[in-house]
Design a protein around this motif. Structure first.
Motif, short mmCIF file in Angstrom:
data_model
loop_
_atom_site.label_atom_id
_atom_site.label_comp_id
_atom_site.label_asym_id
_atom_site.label_seq_id
_atom_site.Cartn_x
_atom_site.Cartn_y
_atom_site.Cartn_z
N TYR A 8 16.47 -2.63 1.46
CA TYR A 8 16.41 -1.55 1.65
C TYR A 8 17.43 -0.55 1.07
N VAL A 9 17.27 0.73 0.95
CA VAL A 9 18.02 1.55 0.25
C VAL A 9 18.84 2.42 1.22
N CYS A 10 20.20 2.48 1.02
CA CYS A 10 20.94 3.30 2.07
C CYS A 10 20.51 4.74 2.02
N PRO A 11 20.12 5.52 3.04
CA PRO A 11 19.66 6.79 3.03
C PRO A 11 20.91 7.71 2.72
N LYS A 12 22.33 7.33 2.86
CA LYS A 12 23.47 8.23 2.64
C LYS A 12 23.91 7.99 1.33
N CYS A 13 24.21 6.91 0.74
CA CYS A 13 24.53 6.73 -0.89
C CYS A 13 23.66 6.13 -1.73
N GLY A 14 22.36 5.66 -1.48
CA GLY A 14 21.43 5.49 -2.23
C GLY A 14 21.75 3.79 -2.81
N SER A 15 22.60 3.08 -2.24
CA SER A 15 22.72 1.87 -2.45
C SER A 15 21.65 0.97 -2.19
N PHE A 16 21.19 0.00 -2.92
CA PHE A 16 20.16 -0.99 -2.51
C PHE A 16 20.81 -2.13 -1.96
N HIS A 17 20.38 -2.63 -1.07
CA HIS A 17 20.68 -4.16 -0.51
C HIS A 17 19.36 -5.08 -0.35
N SER A 18 19.52 -6.08 -0.96
CA SER A 18 18.43 -7.05 -1.17
C SER A 18 18.62 -7.99 0.12
N HIS A 19 19.67 -7.92 0.72
CA HIS A 19 19.88 -8.78 1.86
C HIS A 19 19.90 -7.75 3.25
N ILE A 20 19.44 -8.22 4.16
CA ILE A 20 19.36 -7.45 5.54
C ILE A 20 20.72 -7.54 6.31
N TYR A 21 21.49 -6.42 6.69
CA TYR A 21 22.56 -6.09 7.27
C TYR A 21 22.63 -5.57 8.46
N HIS A 22 22.56 -6.17 9.66
CA HIS A 22 22.80 -5.62 10.97
C HIS A 22 23.87 -5.31 11.42
N GLN A 23 24.17 -4.13 12.16
CA GLN A 23 25.21 -3.94 12.96
C GLN A 23 25.45 -4.89 14.11
N ARG A 24 26.72 -5.46 13.95
CA ARG A 24 26.95 -6.66 15.24
C ARG A 24 26.85 -5.83 16.55
N TYR A 25 27.26 -4.81 16.67
CA TYR A 25 27.13 -4.35 18.27
C TYR A 25 25.70 -3.73 18.39
N ASP A 26 24.74 -3.55 17.44
CA ASP A 26 23.60 -2.94 17.85
C ASP A 26 22.47 -3.49 16.68
N HIS A 27 21.71 -4.62 17.17
CA HIS A 27 20.96 -5.17 16.15
C HIS A 27 19.87 -4.10 15.62
N ARG A 28 19.60 -3.10 16.17
CA ARG A 28 18.33 -2.13 15.57
C ARG A 28 18.99 -1.31 14.54
N LYS A 29 20.23 -1.22 14.25
CA LYS A 29 20.98 -0.57 13.18
C LYS A 29 21.14 -1.48 12.22
N LEU A 30 21.10 -0.90 10.90
CA LEU A 30 21.25 -1.62 9.34
C LEU A 30 22.61 -0.89 9.01
N TYR A 31 23.32 -1.73 8.17
CA TYR A 31 24.55 -1.39 7.74
C TYR A 31 24.63 -1.42 6.20
N CYS A 32 25.42 -0.47 5.65
CA CYS A 32 25.55 -0.23 4.27
C CYS A 32 26.98 -0.68 3.76
N ARG A 33 26.92 -1.71 3.06
CA ARG A 33 28.25 -2.35 2.71
C ARG A 33 28.88 -1.52 1.52
N ASN A 34 28.26 -0.54 1.02
CA ASN A 34 28.98 0.13 -0.10
C ASN A 34 29.66 1.54 0.58
N CYS A 35 28.98 2.25 1.41
CA CYS A 35 29.70 3.49 2.04
C CYS A 35 30.13 3.26 3.39
#
Length: 313
Positions: A35-62
């Motif tokens: 997925y691509v971060c909608p804020k900074c445009g960084s691409f993530h080939s791995h899925i990163y979920h927020q620990r407190y909410d599995h429905r949310k994805l996390y951007c490691r760049n921004c």
């Protein structure tokens, strides 16, 4: 395409033991290549979920986060996503459909309206399938009329006239046009809404429907309805028409019949009368699309994966 094992009740419970398992399944369908971060445009080939909410994805760049369900039919739901997946599987395996009242009882939902909206969102996903220029070789076309059954006339009072409700062509029911491809058995059907002149089932309307979904040189099986006479004329698609007169016989032999599409109408009407009882013209196309989808995806395991992929588009 995502495939699943045959989704019996026990198989479903094993595959989705908790909501996180359901979220992972939906996310894998939507973000197959990352997925691509909608804020900074960084691409993530791995899925990163927020620990407190599995429905949310996390951007490691921004360090921003966003909903993994954004843009899907699940986007605004507060329900456990297993309920959605269970409902989708239920719709697929129920040959004549499932009513909102039944779904509400099985899922323990708080209101009929919630179950009704869930089913309509599922049907909206089914509508995303495209059939433009996909049917070929030999097809059958026919029309039917969907609506309430005429009640038996009560005995009239003295001086009253019994008004008989007409059946078939000329009825006040809503016409639906359907085409079935012989080779694959796939069906596509649309509600025949009146055109700007208030006409329904005109020759031009029938031809435009065929023109949209059929390839050139398709052989078209019809009944004797005059609206199909337009196919006897020279046309750019080079359609070839064979017709059977149902006032004489249901089949002329050598494959000249429309029995396939008529069988589909039988299933559709049994669903309308026996499961839904009544459907409004406003939402009729969604119900028609549901029956088409179920017939076009006969294998439940393939149908379930396809429906989830359509739901996350």
């Amino acid at each position: 395409m995502i495939y699943c094992t045959n989704m019996t009740f026990f198989a479903f419970c094993k595959k989705f033991p908790n909501e996180n398992a359901a979220i992972d399944f939906i996310v894998s369908a939507k973000y197959k290549d990352g997925y691509v971060c909608p804020k900074c445009g960084s691409f993530h080939s791995h899925i990163y979920h927020q620990r407190y909410d599995h429905r949310k994805l996390y951007c490691r760049n921004c360090n921003s986060e966003f909903s993994a369900l954004k843009g899907t039919i699940f986007e605004h739901t507060h329900l456990d996503l297993r309920m959605w997946l269970y409902a989708m599987n239920k719709v697929i395996v129920s040959r004549k459909g499932v009513s909102a009242l039944q779904l509400r009882r099985e899922l323990g939902m708080g209101s009929y309206q919630s179950a009704w909206r869930m089913l309509h969102n599922i049907r909206s996903a089914m509508q995303k399938e495209e059939y433009r220029n996909t049917f070929e070789a030999v097809v059958e076309i026919d029309e039917t009329y969907v609506g309430g059954k005429p009640r038996k006339q009560n005995r009239p009072n003295d001086g009253e006239t019994v008004v008989k409700r007409k059946r078939g062509r000329g009825t006040s029911k809503t016409p639906v046009i359907g085409v079935k491809e012989r080779n694959t058995g796939k069906v596509h059907a649309v509600v025949a809404n009146p055109n700007k002149d208030g006409k329904q089932l005109s020759g031009k309307q029938l031809f435009n429907f065929l023109n949209m979904i059929c390839k050139d040189d398709t052989v078209v099986m019809t009944d004797q309805f005059a609206g199909y006479d337009i196919l006897d004329r020279t046309n750019d698609k080079n359609f070839m028409r064979f017709k059977v007169d149902h006032s004489v016989t249901y089949s002329l032999g050598d494959g000249i019949h429309t029995n396939g599409i008529e069988s589909f109408w039988a299933v559709l009407k049994r669903g309308v009368y026996g499961v839904f009882h009544a459907i409004s013209v406003k939402h009729m196309q969604r119900y028609v699309d549901e029956f088409c989808f179920r017939l076009n995806h006969r294998e439940p395991e393939e149908a379930f994966g396809t429906l989830v992929e359509l739901a996350v588009r």
